[in-house]
Design a protein around this motif. Structure first.
Motif, PDB file in Angstrom:
ATOM      1  N   ARG A  68       0.848  -1.198   0.000  1.00 11.68           N
ATOM      2  CA  ARG A  68       0.000   0.000   0.000  1.00 11.68           C
ATOM      3  C   ARG A  68       0.882   1.246   0.000  1.00 11.68           C
ATOM      4  NH1 ARG A  68      -0.266   2.258   5.097  1.00 11.68           N
ATOM      5  NH2 ARG A  68       0.403   0.920   6.830  1.00 11.68           N
ATOM      6  N   TYR A  69       0.294   2.340  -0.405  1.00 15.14           N
ATOM      7  CA  TYR A  69       1.001   3.619  -0.392  1.00 15.14           C
ATOM      8  C   TYR A  69       0.760   4.328   0.936  1.00 15.14           C
ATOM      9  CZ  TYR A  69       1.620   2.941  -5.384  1.00 15.14           C
ATOM     10  OH  TYR A  69       1.970   2.437  -6.617  1.00 15.14           O
ATOM     11  N   PRO A  70       1.800   4.843   1.577  1.00 14.40           N
ATOM     12  CA  PRO A  70       1.664   5.426   2.903  1.00 14.40           C
ATOM     13  C   PRO A  70       1.285   6.902   2.897  1.00 14.40           C
ATOM     14  CG  PRO A  70       3.964   5.378   2.308  1.00 14.40           C
ATOM     15  CD  PRO A  70       3.206   4.746   1.159  1.00 14.40           C
ATOM     16  N   SER A  71       1.176   7.503   1.730  1.00 16.11           N
ATOM     17  CA  SER A  71       0.968   8.943   1.687  1.00 16.11           C
ATOM     18  C   SER A  71      -0.037   9.316   0.613  1.00 16.11           C
ATOM     19  CB  SER A  71       2.297   9.662   1.406  1.00 16.11           C
ATOM     20  OG  SER A  71       2.086  11.022   1.125  1.00 16.11           O
ATOM     21  N   SER A  72      -0.753  10.390   0.839  1.00 17.96           N
ATOM     22  CA  SER A  72      -1.742  10.859  -0.125  1.00 17.96           C
ATOM     23  C   SER A  72      -1.105  11.530  -1.334  1.00 17.96           C
ATOM     24  CB  SER A  72      -2.704  11.838   0.554  1.00 17.96           C
ATOM     25  OG  SER A  72      -1.984  12.954   1.049  1.00 17.96           O
ATOM     26  N   ILE A  73       0.224  11.657  -1.345  1.00 15.32           N
ATOM     27  CA  ILE A  73       0.859  12.254  -2.521  1.00 15.32           C
ATOM     28  C   ILE A  73       0.788  11.305  -3.709  1.00 15.32           C
ATOM     29  CG2 ILE A  73       2.454  13.611  -1.127  1.00 15.32           C
ATOM     30  CD1 ILE A  73       4.670  11.659  -2.000  1.00 15.32           C
ATOM     31  N   TYR A  74       0.449  10.035  -3.443  1.00 18.50           N
ATOM     32  CA  TYR A  74       0.262   9.075  -4.526  1.00 18.50           C
ATOM     33  C   TYR A  74      -1.227   8.831  -4.728  1.00 18.50           C
ATOM     34  CZ  TYR A  74       5.159   8.092  -3.652  1.00 18.50           C
ATOM     35  OH  TYR A  74       6.504   8.199  -3.485  1.00 18.50           O
ATOM     36  N   TYR A  75      -1.601   8.617  -5.959  1.00 17.97           N
ATOM     37  CA  TYR A  75      -2.970   8.176  -6.188  1.00 17.97           C
ATOM     38  C   TYR A  75      -2.914   6.938  -7.068  1.00 17.97           C
ATOM     39  CZ  TYR A  75      -2.997  10.058 -10.972  1.00 17.97           C
ATOM     40  OH  TYR A  75      -2.739  10.292 -12.300  1.00 17.97           O
ATOM     41  N   LEU A  76      -3.915   6.096  -6.957  1.00 21.14           N
ATOM     42  CA  LEU A  76      -3.927   4.862  -7.723  1.00 21.14           C
ATOM     43  C   LEU A  76      -4.587   5.092  -9.078  1.00 21.14           C
ATOM     44  CD1 LEU A  76      -4.736   2.119  -5.077  1.00 21.14           C
ATOM     45  CD2 LEU A  76      -2.603   2.555  -6.264  1.00 21.14           C
ATOM     46  N   SER A  77      -3.881   4.711 -10.109  1.00 21.04           N
ATOM     47  CA  SER A  77      -4.363   4.895 -11.468  1.00 21.04           C
ATOM     48  C   SER A  77      -4.528   3.538 -12.129  1.00 21.04           C
ATOM     49  CB  SER A  77      -3.353   5.736 -12.256  1.00 21.04           C
ATOM     50  OG  SER A  77      -3.647   5.703 -13.634  1.00 21.04           O
ATOM     51  N   SER A  78      -5.412   3.473 -13.118  1.00 16.89           N
ATOM     52  CA  SER A  78      -5.607   2.233 -13.871  1.00 16.89           C
ATOM     53  C   SER A  78      -4.681   2.189 -15.081  1.00 16.89           C
ATOM     54  CB  SER A  78      -7.062   2.131 -14.329  1.00 16.89           C
ATOM     55  OG  SER A  78      -7.417   3.288 -15.086  1.00 16.89           O
ATOM     56  N   ARG A  79      -3.646   3.021 -15.086  1.00 15.90           N
ATOM     57  CA  ARG A  79      -2.712   3.052 -16.201  1.00 15.90           C
ATOM     58  C   ARG A  79      -1.413   2.333 -15.845  1.00 15.90           C
ATOM     59  NH1 ARG A  79      -3.770   9.498 -17.305  1.00 15.90           N
ATOM     60  NH2 ARG A  79      -5.798   9.238 -18.343  1.00 15.90           N
ATOM     61  N   VAL A  80      -0.682   1.931 -16.871  1.00 14.79           N
ATOM     62  CA  VAL A  80       0.654   1.372 -16.673  1.00 14.79           C
ATOM     63  C   VAL A  80       1.642   2.212 -17.458  1.00 14.79           C
ATOM     64  CG1 VAL A  80      -0.117  -0.986 -16.249  1.00 14.79           C
ATOM     65  CG2 VAL A  80       0.403  -0.267 -18.588  1.00 14.79           C
ATOM     66  N   GLU A  81       2.876   2.178 -17.011  1.00 14.51           N
ATOM     67  CA  GLU A  81       3.938   2.963 -17.616  1.00 14.51           C
ATOM     68  C   GLU A  81       4.705   2.156 -18.648  1.00 14.51           C
ATOM     69  OE1 GLU A  81       8.298   4.273 -16.127  1.00 14.51           O
ATOM     70  OE2 GLU A  81       6.647   4.908 -14.863  1.00 14.51           O
ATOM     71  N   ALA A  82       5.070   2.821 -19.729  1.00 11.45           N
ATOM     72  CA  ALA A  82       5.994   2.238 -20.706  1.00 11.45           C
ATOM     73  C   ALA A  82       6.962   3.341 -21.095  1.00 11.45           C
ATOM     74  CB  ALA A  82       5.256   1.700 -21.918  1.00 11.45           C
ATOM     75  N   GLY A  83       7.937   3.573 -20.241  1.00 13.03           N
ATOM     76  CA  GLY A  83       8.887   4.646 -20.472  1.00 13.03           C
ATOM     77  C   GLY A  83       8.235   5.995 -20.262  1.00 13.03           C
ATOM     78  N   THR A  84       8.215   6.814 -21.306  1.00 14.47           N
ATOM     79  CA  THR A  84       7.621   8.149 -21.202  1.00 14.47           C
ATOM     80  C   THR A  84       6.131   8.137 -21.501  1.00 14.47           C
ATOM     81  OG1 THR A  84       8.149   8.601 -23.514  1.00 14.47           O
ATOM     82  CG2 THR A  84       9.791   9.246 -21.858  1.00 14.47           C
ATOM     83  N   LEU A  85       5.582   6.964 -21.791  1.00 15.41           N
ATOM     84  CA  LEU A  85       4.172   6.855 -22.170  1.00 15.41           C
ATOM     85  C   LEU A  85       3.370   6.138 -21.100  1.00 15.41           C
ATOM     86  CD1 LEU A  85       4.714   5.784 -25.884  1.00 15.41           C
ATOM     87  CD2 LEU A  85       4.345   8.095 -25.001  1.00 15.41           C
ATOM     88  N   LEU A  86       2.063   6.401 -21.093  1.00 14.70           N
ATOM     89  CA  LEU A  86       1.142   5.722 -20.193  1.00 14.70           C
ATOM     90  C   LEU A  86       0.072   5.021 -21.022  1.00 14.70           C
ATOM     91  CD1 LEU A  86       0.582   8.542 -17.536  1.00 14.70           C
ATOM     92  CD2 LEU A  86       2.223   6.670 -17.457  1.00 14.70           C
TER      93      LEU A  86
END
Length: 397
Positions: free
Chosen positions: A262-280
């Motif tokens: 889990r993420y311990p801070s609200s500075i992160y949000y959960l997204s349904s995207r994945v990363e591929a280098g500079t692209l999402l």
């Protein structure tokens, strides 16, 4: 520290089990989001064809999923498998032990699908493989195995072919389609890999790193991010503070290789995207193992080899993982590129589905050891197993 395969995890993290982590988005993330057309263009470039031809092939591949499912149900005793051939001519081959053409045309009239005769049914191959796997495991023989529907064989890689044949004489006599091949090694760890520069999303306290796979929620609604179960239990976000991501749980045995934090801070949000280098990439659905086909084209992302793509060559690759038989999906790049290395473990594997777009297929498990014929291959845990451990992937509506 956990253990990986048949050795302890200290060696394991060093491993050939590519350590990967996908993407933790922040509210300030403005990278471009790619759509389904980009997967089509990647496929077109991979096979050196036009985008129009790529689109046609992908539509045919998607339609054949329904055909494969129908053939399994309608002809359980004679269906011998379905696979996609991309070269030299694109075609989708359905095999049967008898009445091949008549059987296929009961389900599909498509000219892209062709029927071929096969000596053994898929049921016979799988049944023999299951017995073989258990016999070799019980005998203490190191091995990996898979069903090759193109050749109609069960392939088992071992160090000593003579020893394996001696231990399975009766089975080999009853199932002549079992073929043993020699290999100097299996899917195992090599040397530790330490992060040396910025840009890697998650790392352990010892400097080794992995890649995140997908964002998900637990049964009680807790938002989490996944990686491979064989990665270190303590993971830190790749930021200046090295923020610890508390581990919620893990499953690292047999066919399961996953842990979630889990993420311990609200500075992160959960997204349904994945990363591929500079692209999402938006993830709009998931494809289960039952709907995958030999020859399906998929891509993965990891922080060592970045985005690589290839075709599925086995849906039932089997190797002991933590002293239990593990079943994974095998992917090979037909152009000879390396699919993944240390640092890629846990990363996302995705593909394309008509009407949905980018879909989650699973997460990176590992690759073949140096010196093996599958050293450049990717082995991934299929997406079904998220639900098996109580996780629901976040998807773009």
């Amino acid at each position: 520290m956990k253990t990986r395969m048949v050795i302890n995890k200290a060696a394991m993290l060093a491993a050939i089990f590519s350590l990967t982590f996908s993407f933790v988005a922040s509210a300030a993330d403005h990278r471009p989001v790619r759509g389904p057309v980009d997967f089509t263009l990647e496929y077109a470039k991979y096979y050196k064809i036009t985008p129009q031809e790529a689109k046609r092939r992908m539509a045919a591949s998607e339609e054949s999923r329904k055909v494969q499912s129908a053939l399994r149900e309608k002809f359980p005793d004679t269906f011998a498998g379905l696979h996609i051939e991309h070269r030299p001519t694109f075609r989708i081959v359905a095999k049967f032990t008898r009445d091949a053409e008549a059987s296929l045309r009961q389900v599909s009239k498509s000219e892209v699908l062709v029927a071929e005769q096969a000596p053994y049914s898929l049921h016979a191959l799988h049944a023999a493989k299951n017995v073989l796997d258990e016999d070799l495991r019980a005998s203490g023989i190191e091995f990996i195995s898979s069903t090759d529907i193109r050749s109609g064989k069960v392939l088992a890689y071992v160090r000593d072919v003579g020893q394996a044949q001696e231990r399975t004489t009766s089975l080999k006599s009853a199932a002549p389609f079992i073929e043993f091949r020699e290999t100097p090694d299996f899917v195992k760890p090599t040397a530790p890999y330490a992060a040396r520069h910025g840009g890697y999303k998650v790392m352990a306290g010892n400097g080794q790193y992995c890649t995140t796979g997908f964002n998900a929620k637990t049964a009680d609604g807790t938002p989490v991010v996944t990686t491979a179960g064989h990665c270190d239990d303590v993971q830190r976000a790749w930021n200046s503070a090295g923020t610890v991501l508390p581990m919620v749980n893990q499953a690292n045995k047999g066919s399961l290789d996953i842990q979630w934090h889990r993420y311990p801070s609200s500075i992160y949000y959960l997204s349904s995207r994945v990363e591929a280098g500079t692209l999402l990439y938006d993830v709009r659905g998931l494809v289960t193992l039952a709907n995958m086909q030999i020859g399906d084209h998929v891509c993965k992302y990891g922080h060592t080899t970045y985005m690589t793509c290839g075709d599925i060559v086995s849906l039932d690759f089997t190797a002991p993982h933590e002293n239990e038989l593990g079943h994974f999906v095998q992917v090979r790049n037909e152009n000879g590129d390396t699919m993944n290395r240390e640092g890629d473990s846990g990363g996302p594997v995705w593909g394309y589905a008509a009407g949905a777009g980018h879909t989650a297929w699973g997460t990176v498990h590992g690759r073949g050891a140096d010196g093996t014929p599958f050293v450049k291959d990717l082995f991934f845990m299929p997406s079904d197993r998220f639900a098996q451990v109580g996780l629901t992937l976040l998807l773009t509506k």
